[in-house]
Enzyme design. Sequence first.
Site, PDB file in Angstrom:
ATOM      1  N   SER A 207     -71.330 -11.674 -24.870  1.00 19.98           N
ATOM      2  CA  SER A 207     -72.014 -12.770 -25.542  1.00 19.98           C
ATOM      3  C   SER A 207     -71.329 -14.086 -25.202  1.00 19.98           C
ATOM      4  O   SER A 207     -71.171 -14.422 -24.027  1.00 19.98           O
ATOM      5  CB  SER A 207     -72.070 -12.496 -27.042  1.00 19.98           C
ATOM      6  OG  SER A 207     -72.980 -13.381 -27.676  1.00 19.98           O
ATOM      7  N   HIS A 340     -76.946  -5.807 -29.497  1.00 19.80           N
ATOM      8  CA  HIS A 340     -76.172  -6.796 -28.773  1.00 19.80           C
ATOM      9  C   HIS A 340     -74.709  -6.366 -28.702  1.00 19.80           C
ATOM     10  O   HIS A 340     -74.090  -6.012 -29.716  1.00 19.80           O
ATOM     11  CB  HIS A 340     -76.303  -8.139 -29.487  1.00 19.80           C
ATOM     12  CG  HIS A 340     -75.686  -9.294 -28.762  1.00 19.80           C
ATOM     13  ND1 HIS A 340     -75.765  -9.463 -27.398  1.00 19.80           N
ATOM     14  CD2 HIS A 340     -74.969 -10.365 -29.223  1.00 19.80           C
ATOM     15  CE1 HIS A 340     -75.149 -10.578 -27.053  1.00 19.80           C
ATOM     16  NE2 HIS A 340     -74.651 -11.140 -28.134  1.00 19.80           N
TER      17      HIS A 340
END
Length: 390
Positions: A207, A340
């Site tokens: 990320s 994620h």
Amino acid sequence: MKFSIIVPLLSATVLAVPVVEERQATCNVPTSFPTTANAKLPNPFKFFDGRSVTTKADFECKNQEVSAALQAQELGVFPPKPSSVTASLSGNSLSITASEAGKSITFSVSIQKPSGSGPFPAIIAYGAASLPIPNGVATIIFNNDDIAAQQGQNSRGQGKFYNIYGSDHSAGALTAWAWGVDRIIDALEITPNAGIDPKRVGVTGCSRNGKGAFVAAALVKRIALGLPQESGAGGAACWRISDSEKAKGKNIQTASQIVGENVWFSPRFNAFSTKANTLAVDHHQLAGMVAPRGLLVIENEIDWLGPVSTTACMKAGRLIYKALGVPDNMGFTGSGNHNHCSFPSNQQADLTAFISRFLLQQNTDTANIEKGPGGADVGTYIDWTTPTLT
């Protein structure tokens, strides 16, 4: 209009096998960069003055030009090695002290080594490893937030990097973290009892930290393998393609959003946030800055990350590797239907292949790893052809 800055020259890297070797090129790197609107991805095989890139030596110079433009318009200045770097090892903790102009900072990384005798290859993990690290490879845990904070706009200029270079230094957090990675490798080189081979070091993060890992792989030429995970905008996505996807109604992060979210980029990037199509370069060339070293870009098909943008952008990046004659030194693996920063099993084979080849130095096949969603046709976004560089 041109955007001007004086930046340090960075040497480029050339290799025929997955071992990093430095070679110096004599290059005339400009200090001002075009800001002409262009909806297509900039041509990685043209110098800003219009000359064609026809040789690998030309490409070394082009990469220096790209690096200078990125620092001027997006990332901020990446400082060279400080005047003093020292290190000491206590157990599994490597303490690193960097000094410049009478100012010093100290930070530590944790080294988790496999059993057996080294020196071992290692992967520097931002924050923590969100990828499975295989047997035979050490993990170096890097608290990147200690070097540069990422707690929203009020945290700009905070962290140990800025304690040396000043809170008003142009570098955003991504660049400051890359400087920290560079110091880790300095420390590994002068501390052989750490048991790590500094020529076989990879870098990863997910990320926001994936953006950081990508920038570190580009700026730190001693990194043998970049493994940015789910980096999306500011990493594997191209700004121009993300703007195009946003215009189509996609819920996707763009430059105009990212500059207000955090301090990852230089304040200089603010001037381009609503006109990313005027940037001199885009992020296919961030991948090109890693070339010809190893790079596996790992993505998730979450709208916010921009799966069409990351896929098409990295396809363009692989064309740069192809021009250099090493298309299999870069791969792109995208996968959906998982949370994620959780690593799915269907990307394991790709990861294993790249780590085996570039860190474990095994004769592993990394050919044709290019996986992403449909509709990501790189031809839509480029108006240039790929040469074969000699």
